[in-house]
Design an enzyme around this catalytic site. Structure first.
Site, PDB file in Angstrom:
ATOM      1  N   HIS A 235       0.802  -1.220   0.000  1.00 49.44           N
ATOM      2  CA  HIS A 235       0.000   0.000   0.000  1.00 49.44           C
ATOM      3  C   HIS A 235       0.839   1.276   0.000  1.00 49.44           C
ATOM      4  CE1 HIS A 235      -3.438  -2.584   0.410  1.00 49.44           C
ATOM      5  NE2 HIS A 235      -2.876  -3.147   1.451  1.00 49.44           N
ATOM      6  N   ARG A 292      -7.361  15.419   0.780  1.00 46.58           N
ATOM      7  CA  ARG A 292      -6.128  16.191   0.999  1.00 46.58           C
ATOM      8  C   ARG A 292      -5.394  16.316  -0.330  1.00 46.58           C
ATOM      9  NH1 ARG A 292      -4.902  10.773   2.195  1.00 46.58           N
ATOM     10  NH2 ARG A 292      -3.385   9.995   0.685  1.00 46.58           N
TER      11      ARG A 292
HETATM   12  C1  MV4 Z   1     -10.083  -3.813  -3.036  1.00 47.08           C
HETATM   13  C2  MV4 Z   1      -9.251  -4.674  -3.805  1.00 47.08           C
HETATM   14  C3  MV4 Z   1      -9.874  -5.670  -4.531  1.00 47.08           C
HETATM   15  N1  MV4 Z   1     -11.213  -5.822  -4.482  1.00 47.08           N
HETATM   16  N2  MV4 Z   1     -11.410  -4.008  -3.036  1.00 47.08           N
HETATM   17  C4  MV4 Z   1      -6.569  -1.515  -0.770  1.00 47.08           C
HETATM   18  C5  MV4 Z   1      -6.620  -0.328   0.108  1.00 47.08           C
HETATM   19  C6  MV4 Z   1      -7.958   0.257  -0.015  1.00 47.08           C
HETATM   20  N3  MV4 Z   1      -7.854   1.594  -0.538  1.00 47.08           N
HETATM   21  C7  MV4 Z   1      -8.719  -0.630  -0.923  1.00 47.08           C
HETATM   22  N4  MV4 Z   1      -7.832  -1.640  -1.391  1.00 47.08           N
HETATM   23  C8  MV4 Z   1      -8.253  -2.640  -2.225  1.00 47.08           C
HETATM   24  N5  MV4 Z   1      -9.583  -2.822  -2.293  1.00 47.08           N
HETATM   25  C9  MV4 Z   1     -11.949  -4.998  -3.734  1.00 47.08           C
HETATM   26  N6  MV4 Z   1     -13.263  -5.186  -3.676  1.00 47.08           N
HETATM   27  C10 MV4 Z   1      -7.892  -4.463  -3.772  1.00 47.08           C
HETATM   28  C11 MV4 Z   1      -7.379  -3.448  -2.977  1.00 47.08           C
HETATM   29  C12 MV4 Z   1      -5.956  -3.314  -3.001  1.00 47.08           C
HETATM   30  C13 MV4 Z   1      -5.342  -2.171  -3.517  1.00 47.08           C
HETATM   31  C14 MV4 Z   1      -6.053  -1.087  -3.983  1.00 47.08           C
HETATM   32  C15 MV4 Z   1      -5.425   0.036  -4.471  1.00 47.08           C
HETATM   33  C16 MV4 Z   1      -4.046   0.075  -4.507  1.00 47.08           C
HETATM   34  C17 MV4 Z   1      -3.317  -0.964  -4.057  1.00 47.08           C
HETATM   35  C18 MV4 Z   1      -3.946  -2.111  -3.552  1.00 47.08           C
HETATM   36  C19 MV4 Z   1      -3.169  -3.163  -3.107  1.00 47.08           C
HETATM   37  C20 MV4 Z   1      -3.778  -4.268  -2.611  1.00 47.08           C
HETATM   38  C21 MV4 Z   1      -5.165  -4.346  -2.557  1.00 47.08           C
END
Ligand code: MV4
Length: 506
Positions: A235, A292
């Site tokens: 992240h 932000r």
């Molecule tokens: C998700 C996803 C897959 N499916 N939701 C990670 C942090 C939060 N902002 C939401 N995130 C995710 N939500 C669903 N339904 C995968 C992620 C996720 C991710 C999202 C954005 C950038 C990097 C990421 C790394 C791992 C998982």
């Protein structure tokens, strides 16, 4: 416009805001902890005030103290930068209650987007597509089982108070559901003091694409296009670019309109970002809104020509946005590398020490948003991001070449940095082809974070190379490139003398 603004932050973002203030004729007040007494942001600001000991909790997070200082020094507004107090609803409210202008969104908009379930409800009510799932916290394991059946495995459990990936659990089959729910609840409770968890369908292999918006106090809200942020590890984003290889003008318009709808629904003012997942079929889903200015804002600035920090100040002062949506068209390509004091060869362990030597890249299309200088002490009190290296070029291919060139020019000694890791990233075939998604970097780590030779071997090799380079120069041997036209790294014979000129013969 304001006469004086207090900057409640440090490092590169404090310097970025000081620069915007200076261009607007606004005097800046920096605050600093004991650890930052000699930091560049302290010297560059018009005034600087010590706010306490190194730990953030006693300095950069002490909002009430910072408000007192703003009043004492006659600052009419406070810019929080990112991190620290920037998304604390109570602080935005306390600043406003103290009669000081908050250079950020209204406290109510921070609150509306702070709870992920509330943000999902707001999105659904305003026609903003979200990942299929619940918009309310789960009551118990039985309720979780029921909705998981409804959406089909795999599902993702998420903390309602969350964001940034904490309290998240992928569940691939029913047998794992109950233990995963317990684990997600425990993690959420620990991280946010709230164990509410909800469920979404798990999207496999998506990209992280976000839309920058800016809104004024006169009801105007514009999209400044997307940033592709899929290259991340745990992240933490490592590379961001604008535009995205997979976003067409039509998709850009659609995502932009969606982000503006979400922002307007929250009563948003100032710069903000809507995060989306973009799946393999080109369908996008709203994830959350960052209320932000973001670290990666420069790539948007470089492709749109809009100075986001200047416009944050201007809209906070009540000015109207002078452009309309049709005028915002991304031009060329911008890439940002976050230069951190982390040792990629050692599982990204934070590195500490004194920056003993610093040589910065420059030349066409190169921007350095840094917070360090030769002599800076890098400790463990704050985030390991030292600087951002940002390039612009007419095309993505040229931007990658330019970033590679700029990284070659960069020398930071005294601490380990991500510089070499970023060089290898720019050389990677998948990255160059734009074949990236949110899990790509973690799969690639073993290749990209290769172990370096020991320091003793390296310095011996550098001295040898320096002597060879010196001998060649005396013989009048023509300088050779370290990289061929096909993008291949040059031979050892050509690469070493170049390295030597950079690092051995200075
Ligand atoms: C998700 C996803 C897959 N499916 N939701 C990670 C942090 C939060 N902002 C939401 N995130 C995710 N939500 C669903 N339904 C995968 C992620 C996720 C991710 C999202 C954005 C950038 C990097 C990421 C790394 C791992 C998982």
């Amino acid at each position: 416009m304001f006469d004086k603004v207090l900057i409640a932050n440090r490092g590169e973002i404090a310097l970025r805001i000081i620069r915007a203030c200076r261009e607007l004729g606004v005097r800046s007040v920096a605050v600093y902890s004991d650890a930052d007494a000699h930091a560049p942001h302290v010297r560059e600001a018009d005034e600087a005030v010590n706010i306490g000991p190194a730990p953030s909790s006693q300095s950069y997070l002490d909002g009430n103290h910072i408000i007192e200082i703003a009043k004492r020094y006659g600052a009419e507004a406070i810019h929080p930068g990112y991190g620290f107090l920037s998304e604390r609803e109570w602080f935005a409210r306390a600043v406003r209650d103290a009669g000081i202008v908050w250079i950020g969104p209204p406290a109510e908009a921070i609150a509306a987007m702070g709870s992920k379930t509330a943000a999902r409800q707001l999105a659904v009510a305003n026609g903003v597509p979200v990942v299929p799932g619940t918009t309310e916290a789960l009551r118990d394991a039985a309720a979780a089982r029921e909705v998981a059946e409804q959406y089909g495995y795999p599902v993702l459990l998420k903390a309602a108070a969350g964001g940034g990936g904490k309290g998240m659990r992928v569940v691939r089959e029913q047998s794992e559901l109950e233990s995963s729910l317990d684990a997600a609840r425990r993690e959420a409770k620990n991280a946010f003091g709230d164990d509410a968890v909800y469920v979404e369908k798990y999207i496999e292999g998506p990209r992280h694409v976000e839309i920058q918006i800016i809104a004024d106090t006169h009801g105007n809200c514009l999209s400044l296009g997307e940033r592709e942020c899929s290259v991340q590890r745990r992240h933490q984003k490592m590379v961001e670019e604008a535009p995205s290889v997979v976003v067409s003008p039509e998709l850009r318009r659609e995502m932009g309109e969606t982000a503006v709808r979400a922002a307007k629904a929250a009563g948003y003012v100032n710069a903000g970002t809507c995060e989306f997942l973009l799946d393999r079929d080109g369908k996008f889903y709203f994830l959350e809104m960052n209320t932000r200015l973001q670290v990666e804002h420069p790539v948007t600035e470089l492709v749109t020509g809009v100075d986001l920090v200047v416009w944050q100040l201007r809209v906070a002062a009540g000015e109207k946005l002078p452009f309309n949506q049709e005028e915002i068209v991304p031009r060329g390509w911008a890439i940002e590398c976050r230069i951190t004091s982390e040792d990629a060869a050692n599982n990204f362990l934070p590195s500490t020490g004194r920056v003993s030597y610093l040589h910065l890249p420059s030349g066409p299309g190169v921007r350095w948003d840094g917070g360090i200088e030769a002599g800076s002490e890098i400790g463990l009190h704050y985030d390991p991001m030292l600087a951002k290296l940002i390039v612009w070029a007419p095309t993505r291919e040229l931007a990658i070449e330019r970033m590679h060139r700029a990284l070659l020019e960069l020398t930071i000694e005294g601490v380990e940095t991500s510089r070499d890791f970023h060089l290898r990233l720019m050389e990677d075939d998948d990255f160059r082809a734009g074949r990236i998604e949110i899990q790509w970097l973690e799969r690639k780590l073993s290749v990209l974070a290769s172990v370096k030779p020991p320091e003793s071997a390296r310095s011996a090799a550098e001295i040898t190379a320096a002597l060879l380079a010196d001998r060649d120069r005396q013989r009048g041997v023509a300088r050779r490139q370290g990289r061929s036209e096909t993008g291949e790294t040059g031979s050892v014979e050509s690469a070493w003398p170049r390295l030597a000129r950079h690092e051995g013969l200075r």
